[in-house]
Enzyme design. Structure first.
Site, short mmCIF file in Angstrom:
data_model
loop_
_atom_site.label_atom_id
_atom_site.label_comp_id
_atom_site.label_asym_id
_atom_site.label_seq_id
_atom_site.Cartn_x
_atom_site.Cartn_y
_atom_site.Cartn_z
N ARG A 38 28.83 44.20 46.57
CA ARG A 38 27.70 43.17 46.36
C ARG A 38 27.56 42.33 47.81
O ARG A 38 28.07 41.22 47.79
CB ARG A 38 27.86 42.50 45.16
CG ARG A 38 27.54 43.31 43.99
CD ARG A 38 27.80 42.69 42.65
NE ARG A 38 29.15 42.36 42.28
CZ ARG A 38 29.54 41.92 41.23
NH1 ARG A 38 28.68 41.90 40.26
NH2 ARG A 38 30.77 41.90 40.97
N TYR A 156 41.57 54.53 31.38
CA TYR A 156 41.98 53.03 32.04
C TYR A 156 43.46 52.76 31.88
O TYR A 156 43.80 52.33 32.93
CB TYR A 156 41.11 51.96 31.19
CG TYR A 156 41.48 50.80 31.75
CD1 TYR A 156 40.99 50.35 32.87
CD2 TYR A 156 42.24 49.85 31.10
CE1 TYR A 156 41.19 49.19 33.66
CE2 TYR A 156 42.23 48.32 31.58
CZ TYR A 156 41.98 48.38 32.84
OH TYR A 156 42.21 47.13 33.31
#
Length: 256
Positions: A38, A156
Site C-alpha cells: 500500500r 496457515y
C-alpha cells in the site's frame, strides 16, 4: 541526517506489527527501509518517521509474493542502503479459517506465497549483503500457530511451522557469518490480522478478541527491540508471546 545505530529493513510495514516495529527502530535511531503493497501508507509512514525521529527512511513498494518485484525493489537500493544491520521479516497473513476439506485453494496459495516464499525471497538477497560484512540480525515473525495446530488453522499453521523450521535452519547455516537469527511467535494480537483473515468482516473479526485484552502491535515491537539490542554475543533464538488471558491457541480466560 545519518545515524550511528545502523539500518533496518522491515517488510509489511504499512500496518500492525510492521508499522509498530519500524516506528520502534526509528525511535532508537535506526534508518529504516519499509516495504509493503500500500504505497500511500508507506509514504505516510515515511513522513511520520522522518519528522518525528529525524532518521532516513526509504519506502519500497512491492509485493513479497512476487520474486521479480522483490529482486527489482531490493536491488534498486544504493550501496549505503545495502548495509542492512537488521532484517525483520514481518509480512504475512491468514486467509480464511475453513476446515481442510472445504478450504479455498486461492487462500492457501496466498498464505504460502506471502508467509513463506516472500520471507525466502527477501532473506536470500539481504543475507548476501550481511555476509559481505560478516554481521547482521534477522528476526522472523512466526506465530503460536507455528507451535501448535487448531481447528481451521491447517495451511496457515503449516506456513508458520515452516517459518519456525526455516528460522532454526537459517541460524545453523548463517552461524559462520556472525548473523544472528531469531523468531517471535505471538499469540492473539489485535491488529488487522483477523480483519484480513475474515475478508473485511469487522463483526466476525472483533469476536476473536471479546472478553480479554489481546496483545498490541507495540508489545511485539518492544520484543523486537529487546532482541535487536542484545550485545553481539547474545542471540534470542525464539520468543513466544501470549496475552495473559491466553494459555494455548484455543484456551482463553474470557470475561463473561
Amino acid at each position: 541526517m545519518s545515524n550511528l545505530r545502523g539500518k533496518a529493513l522491515v517488510t509489511g510495514a504499512t500496518s500492525g506489527f510492521g508499522k509498530a516495529i519500524a516506528t520502534k527502530l526509528a525511535s532508537q535511531g535506526y534508518d529504516v527501509i519499509i516495504t509493503g503493497r500500500r504505497e500511500e501508507r508507506l509514504e505516510s509512514l515515511r513522513k511520520e518517521l522522518e519528522s518525528e525521529y529525524h532518521v532516513n527512511v526509504v519506502p519500497l513498494h512491492f509485493d513479497v509474493r512476487k520474486e521479480v518485484e522483490c529482486t527489482s525493489a531490493l536491488m534498486s537500493l544504493g550501496a549505503e542502503w545495502r548495509r542492512i544491520d537488521v532484517l525483520v521479516n514481518n509480512a504475512g497473513l491468514a486467509a480464511g479459517r475453513d476446515p481442510f476439506d472445504t478450504g479455498s485453494l486461492s487462500d492457501w496459495e496466498q498464505m504460502i506465497d506471502t508467509n513463506l516464499k516472500g520471507l525466502i525471497y527477501v532473506s536470500r538477497i539481504v543475507v548476501q549483503w550481511m555476509k559481505e560484512r560478516q554481521n547482521g540480525t534477522i528476526i522472523n515473525l512466526g506465530s503460536i500457530a507455528g507451535k501448535e495446530v487448531y481447528p481451521g488453522g491447517n495451511v496457515y499453521s503449516a506456513t508458520k511451522f515452516a517459518v519456525d523450521a526455516l528460522t532454526r535452519s537459517m541460524r545453523i547455516d548463517l552461524l559462520p557469518h556472525h548473523i544472528r537469527v531469531g523468531q517471535i511467535a505471538p499469540g492473539a494480537a489485535e491488529t488487522e490480522f483477523s480483519l484480513v483473515r475474515f475478508k473485511g468482516d469487522a463483526e466476525k473479526a472483533s469476536q476473536v478478541y471479546e472478553g480479554f485484552e489481546p496483545l498490541h502491535a507495540e508489545d511485539i515491537a518492544d520484543a523486537v527491540w529487546f532482541m535487536v539490542s542484545r550485545p553481539p554475543h547474545v542471540c534470542i533464538n525464539d520468543m513466544v508471546i501470549m496475552p495473559a488471558a491466553q494459555a494455548t491457541s484455543t484456551h482463553f480466560n474470557r470475561k463473561s
